[in-house]
Design an enzyme around this catalytic site. Structure first.
Site, short mmCIF file in Angstrom:
data_model
loop_
_atom_site.label_atom_id
_atom_site.label_comp_id
_atom_site.label_asym_id
_atom_site.label_seq_id
_atom_site.Cartn_x
_atom_site.Cartn_y
_atom_site.Cartn_z
N SER A 51 -20.43 13.23 -65.47
CA SER A 51 -19.70 12.10 -64.91
C SER A 51 -20.63 11.37 -63.94
O SER A 51 -21.54 11.97 -63.37
CB SER A 51 -18.41 12.55 -64.22
OG SER A 51 -18.66 13.62 -63.34
N GLU B 165 -20.85 8.54 -60.74
CA GLU B 165 -20.09 7.89 -59.66
C GLU B 165 -20.74 6.57 -59.22
O GLU B 165 -21.95 6.48 -59.10
CB GLU B 165 -20.02 8.85 -58.47
CG GLU B 165 -19.27 8.30 -57.28
CD GLU B 165 -19.08 9.34 -56.19
OE1 GLU B 165 -18.67 10.48 -56.49
OE2 GLU B 165 -19.37 9.01 -55.03
N ASP C 11 -13.10 9.59 -45.09
CA ASP C 11 -13.56 9.44 -43.70
C ASP C 11 -13.23 8.03 -43.29
O ASP C 11 -13.49 7.08 -44.03
CB ASP C 11 -15.08 9.63 -43.62
CG ASP C 11 -15.48 11.07 -43.87
OD1 ASP C 11 -14.80 11.96 -43.34
OD2 ASP C 11 -16.46 11.28 -44.59
N PHE D 176 -27.98 9.89 -44.72
CA PHE D 176 -26.70 10.24 -45.32
C PHE D 176 -26.46 11.76 -45.24
O PHE D 176 -25.33 12.21 -45.00
CB PHE D 176 -26.65 9.75 -46.77
CG PHE D 176 -25.27 9.83 -47.35
CD1 PHE D 176 -24.24 9.06 -46.83
CD2 PHE D 176 -24.99 10.70 -48.39
CE1 PHE D 176 -22.95 9.16 -47.35
CE2 PHE D 176 -23.72 10.81 -48.91
CZ PHE D 176 -22.70 10.03 -48.39
N HIS E 246 -21.97 16.06 -61.96
CA HIS E 246 -21.45 14.76 -61.50
C HIS E 246 -22.57 14.07 -60.72
O HIS E 246 -23.03 14.60 -59.71
CB HIS E 246 -20.24 14.98 -60.60
CG HIS E 246 -19.66 13.73 -60.01
ND1 HIS E 246 -18.74 12.94 -60.68
CD2 HIS E 246 -19.86 13.12 -58.81
CE1 HIS E 246 -18.39 11.92 -59.91
NE2 HIS E 246 -19.05 12.00 -58.78
P1 FAD Z 1 -10.04 17.76 -47.05
O1 FAD Z 1 -10.07 18.64 -48.24
O2 FAD Z 1 -8.72 17.27 -46.56
O3 FAD Z 1 -10.80 18.55 -45.88
C1 FAD Z 1 -11.25 17.88 -44.70
C2 FAD Z 1 -11.57 18.91 -43.59
O4 FAD Z 1 -10.34 19.43 -43.07
C3 FAD Z 1 -12.35 20.13 -44.03
O5 FAD Z 1 -13.15 20.53 -42.93
C4 FAD Z 1 -11.29 21.19 -44.32
O6 FAD Z 1 -11.79 22.50 -44.10
C5 FAD Z 1 -10.20 20.81 -43.33
N1 FAD Z 1 -8.84 20.95 -43.86
C6 FAD Z 1 -8.43 20.70 -45.14
N2 FAD Z 1 -7.09 20.86 -45.25
C7 FAD Z 1 -6.66 21.21 -44.02
C8 FAD Z 1 -5.38 21.49 -43.49
N3 FAD Z 1 -4.28 21.45 -44.27
N4 FAD Z 1 -5.30 21.81 -42.17
C9 FAD Z 1 -6.39 21.84 -41.38
N5 FAD Z 1 -7.65 21.58 -41.83
C10 FAD Z 1 -7.76 21.27 -43.14
N6 FAD Z 1 -15.26 9.68 -48.91
C11 FAD Z 1 -14.72 8.45 -48.94
O7 FAD Z 1 -14.41 7.88 -47.88
N7 FAD Z 1 -14.52 7.79 -50.14
C12 FAD Z 1 -14.82 8.36 -51.33
O8 FAD Z 1 -14.60 7.76 -52.38
C13 FAD Z 1 -15.38 9.68 -51.33
N8 FAD Z 1 -15.69 10.32 -52.48
C14 FAD Z 1 -16.13 11.61 -52.45
C15 FAD Z 1 -16.35 12.30 -53.65
C16 FAD Z 1 -16.80 13.61 -53.65
C17 FAD Z 1 -17.01 14.32 -54.97
C18 FAD Z 1 -17.05 14.27 -52.42
C19 FAD Z 1 -17.57 15.68 -52.39
C20 FAD Z 1 -16.83 13.60 -51.22
C21 FAD Z 1 -16.36 12.28 -51.22
N9 FAD Z 1 -16.10 11.58 -50.04
C22 FAD Z 1 -15.59 10.32 -50.06
C23 FAD Z 1 -16.33 12.22 -48.73
C24 FAD Z 1 -15.05 12.90 -48.21
O9 FAD Z 1 -14.00 11.98 -48.10
C25 FAD Z 1 -15.37 13.49 -46.84
O10 FAD Z 1 -16.23 14.59 -46.98
C26 FAD Z 1 -14.17 13.83 -45.99
O11 FAD Z 1 -14.65 14.12 -44.67
C27 FAD Z 1 -13.37 15.03 -46.47
O12 FAD Z 1 -12.61 14.73 -47.57
P2 FAD Z 1 -11.88 15.92 -48.39
O13 FAD Z 1 -11.07 15.32 -49.41
O14 FAD Z 1 -12.88 16.95 -48.76
O15 FAD Z 1 -10.97 16.49 -47.19
#
Ligand code: FAD
Length: 280
Positions: free
Chosen positions: A8, A10, A101, A207, A257
Site C-alpha cells: 500500500s 500513502e 496529532d 520528522f 506500507h
Molecule cells: P492512539 O492509538 O489513540 O494512541 C495515542 C497515545 O495514547 C499512545 O501513546 C497510546 O499508548 C495512548 N493511548 C491510546 N489509547 C488510550 C486510552 N484509551 N487511554 C489512555 N491512553 C491511550 N497523524 C495525522 O495527524 N494524520 C494522519 O493521517 C496520520 N496517519 C498515520 C498513519 C500511520 C500508519 C501511522 C503509524 C501514524 C499516522 N499519523 C497520522 C500519526 C498519528 O496520528 C500519531 O502518531 C498520533 O500521535 C497517535 O495516533 P494513534 O491513532 O496511534 O493514537
C-alpha cells in the site's frame, strides 16, 4: 519474493493545483505496481478535511482502491458521520482510523483516542469498512510504557480494527520484538510495517525527532557525510531500505506500507528491487 504480500502507498493531500496534478501522475505510475490500496492522510482538527476527501474521491474515480485516514480531532460526531457516509457512497471500503496529532495553533482540545473512533465507525457502519489502525514498534512517544502501548493497540483491535500499519523504523529487530509482544498480548491480526524511503536527510531527521522513530547511528553518520550530494543520499536510501524490506518480509511481514511523500521514486525502485509489483 511472493506476490501474496500486500503493498500500500500513502499520500498526503496536495495544497495546490500543481501539487494535485503531480500527485495524479504519481498514483498512475504507482498504480502499475498494483498495490492493494492507496491511502491519504488527514489533518486532525479537520485542517485537511476537504483536501483529503477530494484527493480520496479523485483516486477512487480513477478506479483505484483507496483508504482515507480519519480522526475525530476536535470535530463532532455529525461531521465524521457525514464523511463516513460520503465515503461509503463512493464505494470506499477501508479507513485508517487514528487519534491524530493536533496541528500547532489549533487549540488544545482533547483528541479522542483511536479506539474510540474504531468503536464509533463499527457502531454506525457495521462491517462495511476494513479498519486499519496505527502501531509503533519503537513505541508511541507519549506512551507510558512499552507494555501499556501494546495494551492500547490490543484495545483498538478489541474495538473492531482489522489490521495495523506501523510507524516507520529502520531496525528489523524492533519489528520482530514488537510482533512477539503483540502475539503475547493476544493480538493475531496482521501488522504491516510502514516504510519510509530516504530522499532528504534533514527532513527525515526532523520528522523522526517528532514522531519518535529512530535513525540508527550508522545510518545518520553515513547520511551526514553525503551533505548536499542528493544523489548519494538517494542511492544509499534505496540500498538500505530495499534490504530492510527484504528482511521484514523474510521475518514474516504480511506486506509493506510505503510513506511515498507523494513521489513515485524511490518507492518504485525499492519495490522492483525486492521483486514486488510490476509483473514480478
Ligand atoms: P492512539 O492509538 O489513540 O494512541 C495515542 C497515545 O495514547 C499512545 O501513546 C497510546 O499508548 C495512548 N493511548 C491510546 N489509547 C488510550 C486510552 N484509551 N487511554 C489512555 N491512553 C491511550 N497523524 C495525522 O495527524 N494524520 C494522519 O493521517 C496520520 N496517519 C498515520 C498513519 C500511520 C500508519 C501511522 C503509524 C501514524 C499516522 N499519523 C497520522 C500519526 C498519528 O496520528 C500519531 O502518531 C498520533 O500521535 C497517535 O495516533 P494513534 O491513532 O496511534 O493514537
Amino acid at each position: 519474493m511472493s506476490n501474496d504480500k500486500r503493498l500500500s502507498f500513502e499520500f498526503f493531500p496536495p495544497k495546490t493545483e500543481a501539487g494535485a496534478a503531480k500527485l495524479a501522475a504519481t498514483w498512475k505510475q504507482l498504480g502499475q505496481i498494483q498495490p492493494g490500496f492507496f491511502s491519504v492522510t488527514y489533518g486532525a482538527g479537520g485542517s485537511t478535511r476537504d483536501n483529503t476527501r477530494d484527493t480520496v474521491l479523485a483516486i477512487r474515480q480513477d478506479g483505484y482502491a483507496v483508504a482515507p485516514h480519519l480522526s475525530f480531532g476536535g470535530d463532532g460526531e455529525d461531521s465524521i458521520l457525514a464523511l463516513l457516509e460520503e465515503y461509503r457512497r463512493a464505494g470506499i471500503k477501508r479507513i485508517v482510523a487514528l487519534r491524530g496529532d493536533m496541528p500547532s495553533g489549533m487549540g488544545m482540545a482533547r483528541l479522542a483516542y483511536a479506539n474510540e473512533l474504531v468503536t464509533f465507525i463499527r457502531k454506525h457502519t457495521g462491517d462495511h469498512f476494513h479498519i486499519e489502525v496505527a502501531a509503533y514498534p519503537e513505541i508511541h512517544p507519549e506512551a507510558g510504557s512499552y507494555d501499556e502501548d501494546v495494551m492500547y493497540l490490543k484495545q483498538k483491535f478489541d474495538a473492531g480494527a482489522n489490521s495495523a500499519i506501523t510507524q516507520y523504523f529502520y531496525d528489523v529487530d524492533a519489528y520482530r520484538w514488537f510482533l512477539g509482544k503483540c502475539q503475547a498480548a493476544g493480538i493475531d491480526a496482521p501488522i504491516y510495517p510502514g516504510i519510509m524511503p530516504i530522499t532528504n536527510y534533514q527532513n527525515l531527521a526532523r520528522f523522526s525527532a517528532k514522531s519518535g522513530a529512530s535513525i540508527p547511528r550508522w545510518m545518520a553518520r553515513q547520511l551526514e557525510c553525503y551533505g548536499d550530494d542528493q544523489q548519494s543520499v538517494i542511492d544509499f536510501g534505496i540500498e538500505v531500505v530495499s534490504r530492510l524490506c527484504q528482511q521484514l518480509l523474510q521475518a514474516g511481514a504480511p506486506g509493506l506500507h510505503f510513506y511515498t511523500m507523494n513521489q513515485a521514486e524511490p518507492t518504485t525502485t525499492i519495490c522492483r528491487n525486492i521483486g514486488l509489483g510490476q509483473g514480478n
